[in-house]
Design a protein around this motif. Structure first.
Motif, PDB file in Angstrom:
ATOM      1  N   ILE A  20      13.179  21.406  54.011  1.00 24.16           N
ATOM      2  CA  ILE A  20      13.807  21.801  55.283  1.00 24.16           C
ATOM      3  C   ILE A  20      14.563  23.113  55.132  1.00 24.16           C
ATOM      4  N   GLU A  21      15.348  23.207  54.072  1.00 27.76           N
ATOM      5  CA  GLU A  21      16.131  24.442  53.870  1.00 27.76           C
ATOM      6  C   GLU A  21      15.205  25.638  53.637  1.00 27.76           C
ATOM      7  N   LYS A  41       5.378   9.846  56.084  1.00 31.70           N
ATOM      8  CA  LYS A  41       6.110  10.017  57.352  1.00 31.70           C
ATOM      9  C   LYS A  41       7.139  11.140  57.256  1.00 31.70           C
ATOM     10  N   THR A  42       7.549  11.432  56.027  1.00 28.79           N
ATOM     11  CA  THR A  42       8.515  12.516  55.818  1.00 28.79           C
ATOM     12  C   THR A  42       8.015  13.827  56.426  1.00 28.79           C
ATOM     13  N   ILE A  43       6.697  14.035  56.389  1.00 27.37           N
ATOM     14  CA  ILE A  43       6.140  15.301  56.891  1.00 27.37           C
ATOM     15  C   ILE A  43       6.427  15.438  58.396  1.00 27.37           C
ATOM     16  N   SER A  44       6.214  14.351  59.149  1.00 27.02           N
ATOM     17  CA  SER A  44       6.474  14.462  60.593  1.00 27.02           C
ATOM     18  C   SER A  44       7.982  14.539  60.866  1.00 27.02           C
ATOM     19  N   LYS A  48       9.986  17.260  62.973  1.00 28.23           N
ATOM     20  CA  LYS A  48      10.954  16.918  64.028  1.00 28.23           C
ATOM     21  C   LYS A  48      12.253  17.720  63.865  1.00 28.23           C
ATOM     22  N   ILE A  49      12.657  17.910  62.629  1.00 26.50           N
ATOM     23  CA  ILE A  49      13.919  18.613  62.370  1.00 26.50           C
ATOM     24  C   ILE A  49      13.752  20.129  62.508  1.00 26.50           C
ATOM     25  N   THR A  50      12.629  20.656  62.001  1.00 24.32           N
ATOM     26  CA  THR A  50      12.504  22.128  61.904  1.00 24.32           C
ATOM     27  C   THR A  50      11.547  22.723  62.938  1.00 24.32           C
ATOM     28  N   GLY A  51      10.709  21.875  63.536  1.00 28.09           N
ATOM     29  CA  GLY A  51       9.671  22.399  64.436  1.00 28.09           C
ATOM     30  C   GLY A  51       8.463  22.918  63.672  1.00 28.09           C
ATOM     31  N   VAL A  52       8.471  22.769  62.366  1.00 25.92           N
ATOM     32  CA  VAL A  52       7.374  23.272  61.526  1.00 25.92           C
ATOM     33  C   VAL A  52       6.807  22.110  60.720  1.00 25.92           C
ATOM     34  N   THR A  53       5.471  22.046  60.648  1.00 24.78           N
ATOM     35  CA  THR A  53       4.851  21.028  59.798  1.00 24.78           C
ATOM     36  C   THR A  53       4.448  21.673  58.477  1.00 24.78           C
ATOM     37  N   PRO A  54       5.064  21.283  57.388  1.00 22.81           N
ATOM     38  CA  PRO A  54       4.645  21.871  56.111  1.00 22.81           C
ATOM     39  C   PRO A  54       3.249  21.396  55.753  1.00 22.81           C
ATOM     40  N   GLY A 185      24.319  11.225  50.250  1.00 25.46           N
ATOM     41  CA  GLY A 185      24.314  11.800  51.593  1.00 25.46           C
ATOM     42  C   GLY A 185      22.892  11.932  52.115  1.00 25.46           C
ATOM     43  N   ALA A 186      22.804  12.392  53.351  1.00 25.47           N
ATOM     44  CA  ALA A 186      21.510  12.504  54.020  1.00 25.47           C
ATOM     45  C   ALA A 186      21.592  13.629  55.043  1.00 25.47           C
ATOM     46  N   HIS A 187      20.421  14.018  55.545  1.00 22.36           N
ATOM     47  CA  HIS A 187      20.391  15.080  56.555  1.00 22.36           C
ATOM     48  C   HIS A 187      21.172  14.621  57.795  1.00 22.36           C
ATOM     49  N   PRO A 188      21.935  15.549  58.430  1.00 23.42           N
ATOM     50  CA  PRO A 188      22.747  15.141  59.588  1.00 23.42           C
ATOM     51  C   PRO A 188      21.922  14.572  60.743  1.00 23.42           C
ATOM     52  N   SER A 189      20.643  14.918  60.814  1.00 26.37           N
ATOM     53  CA  SER A 189      19.779  14.393  61.883  1.00 26.37           C
ATOM     54  C   SER A 189      19.573  12.879  61.739  1.00 26.37           C
ATOM     55  N   GLY A 190      19.787  12.350  60.536  1.00 31.63           N
ATOM     56  CA  GLY A 190      19.482  10.928  60.285  1.00 31.63           C
ATOM     57  C   GLY A 190      17.991  10.661  60.130  1.00 31.63           C
ATOM     58  N   GLU A 191      17.184  11.719  60.132  1.00 28.95           N
ATOM     59  CA  GLU A 191      15.719  11.555  60.034  1.00 28.95           C
ATOM     60  C   GLU A 191      15.244  11.333  58.605  1.00 28.95           C
ATOM     61  N   ILE A 192      15.919  11.980  57.659  1.00 28.43           N
ATOM     62  CA  ILE A 192      15.499  11.801  56.256  1.00 28.43           C
ATOM     63  C   ILE A 192      16.712  11.471  55.385  1.00 28.43           C
ATOM     64  N   GLY A 193      16.436  10.815  54.270  1.00 29.85           N
ATOM     65  CA  GLY A 193      17.498  10.417  53.354  1.00 29.85           C
ATOM     66  C   GLY A 193      16.876   9.740  52.160  1.00 29.85           C
ATOM     67  N   GLU A 194      17.716   9.082  51.370  1.00 26.15           N
ATOM     68  CA  GLU A 194      17.210   8.432  50.171  1.00 26.15           C
ATOM     69  C   GLU A 194      16.515   7.130  50.548  1.00 26.15           C
ATOM     70  N   LEU A 195      15.363   6.875  49.919  1.00 25.56           N
ATOM     71  CA  LEU A 195      14.596   5.676  50.222  1.00 25.56           C
ATOM     72  C   LEU A 195      14.366   4.924  48.915  1.00 25.56           C
TER      73      LEU A 195
END
Ligand code: UFG
Length: 343
Positions: A20-21, A41-44, A48-54, A185-195
């Motif tokens: 993301i960064e 699912k991390t890719i989508s 969602k967070i950046t508007g870009v699909t890696p 910690g996790a991304h402020p969006s709550g979309e990604i984090g430790e699993l």
């Protein structure tokens, strides 16, 4: 034109935050991951967070032919950030060969494939575990490294030695090894984090899973250490701060600002918190009581570990800005989202 960076293990915890960064800093990101401990699912979610699909390629980096092929396709990349590795301390004690095989085959295949194509910049995901039981605090990068307690830790130490030999043998290859303290910690969006896969080893996911009712009770491993409240002290760092440091390290290599062909940097905040500090802050932030019990020490835990952050400040111009409360609230936010989505 955007510079392309290959991120191995980019669907994982730190890899996804770093992707993301990188995207937010206008890099083109290619994620390589075998999904053994992560989800596609991390890719989508990154989209969602950046508007870009890696770009995503599912590949097992233990397979040298497959690795070589993927690097052939992406030979226009300018650097690699290598996260792909097994990382569970306890599991590595049970299955050392699996850890040595996975972590070294993937490292060696990546180094070989990238150098075959002239991709000469490499960031390595290392750990404070390479310092073993330090005799000086805060830990500077000059502290002697020691054989870590676990095979997992040893893969990080030996990997640094491999990088040392390899960078010395080459006129063009440069690497930076980033030694993480305790990422939470996790991304402020709550979309990604430790699993975490199965029962968590680490403190923060154990706390959030206990609070969410997935685990019954947190066991606190020992309160008889020589620290202010008897519980071990660690340097917890927000994963977003950590991710930002990777982008800065990549830029340092791309601008050829490195002073040595292999450099080491601690990534921590320089502030140590005890296990009870973390529990108390969690209770404050979430306004709830955590079910925990003090039990005996866990093998291999050291009493205190916190970073000197001076070198990263001076050479990278990087320091962590997120506080413990932010680390805790974002971890909790992520845990709650995870439960509501039932990932
Ligand atoms: N702890 C508990 N109960 C738990 C889990 C952890 O009391 O259920 C305590 C540990 O005993 C330790 C502290 O919380 O005192 C932090 O433990 P973590 O497992 O979260 O982190 P570690 O410092 O043991 O390990 C971290 C990384 C490793 C890395 C190591 C380097 O997770 O990858 O730092 O020192 F190898």
């Amino acid at each position: 034109m955007r510079s392309k960076i290959i991120v191995t293990g980019g669907c994982g915890y730190i890899g996804s935050h770093t992707a993301i960064e990188l995207i937010e800093n206008d890099f083109d990101v290619v994620i390589l991951d075998d999904l053994s401990n992560s989800t596609e699912k991390t890719i989508s979610r990154i989209h969602k967070i950046t508007g870009v699909t890696p770009t995503f390629v599912k590949v097992d980096l233990k397979d040298s032919l497959a690795t070589s092929k993927v690097f052939e396709t992406h030979k226009d990349a300018v650097g690699v950030i290598h996260f792909a590795a097994h990382k569970a301390v306890g599991e590595s004690v049970q299955k050392p060969l699996m850890y040595y095989k996975n972590n070294f085959y993937s490292l060696l295949n990546t180094l070989e494939a990238q150098s075959e194509h002239g991709i000469n910049n490499f960031i390595f995901s290392s750990s404070a575990t390479v310092y073993g039981t330090p005799n000086m605090l805060p830990i500077t990068e000059n502290n002697e490294t020691q054989r870590p307690f676990s095979p997992y830790g040893n893969t990080k130490k030996i990997a640094e030695e491999i990088l040392d030999d390899f960078t010395k043998s080459s006129d063009s290859f440069s690497a930076i090894s980033l030694r993480y303290f305790n990422p939470i910690g996790a991304h402020p969006s709550g979309e990604i984090g430790e699993l975490p896969n199965g029962i968590p080893n680490n403190l923060m996911p154990y706390i959030t899973q206990t609070a969410a009712g997935v685990r019954d009770k947190l066991m606190v491993y020992g309160n008889d250490y020589p620290t202010k409240d008897g519980t071990p002290i660690r340097d917890y760092i927000h994963v977003v701060d950590l991710a930002k440091a990777h982008v800065i390290a990549v830029k340092r290599l791309l601008k050829k600002e490195q002073e040595e062909s292999l450099e080491f940097f601690n990534l921590g905040t320089g502030v140590g918190y005890s296990v009870l500090d973390v529990i108390n802050s969690f209770e404050d932030v979430t306004n709830s009581k955590l079910n925990y019990e003090i039990t005996g020490r866990r093998d291999g835990d050291v009493p205190q570990l916190y970073a000197s952050t001076d070198l990263a400040k001076e050479k990278l111009g990087w320091s962590a800005d997120r506080e413990l409360n932010d680390m805790i609230s974002s971890s909790w936010n992520w845990e709650q989202n995870l439960r509501s989505k039932q990932n």
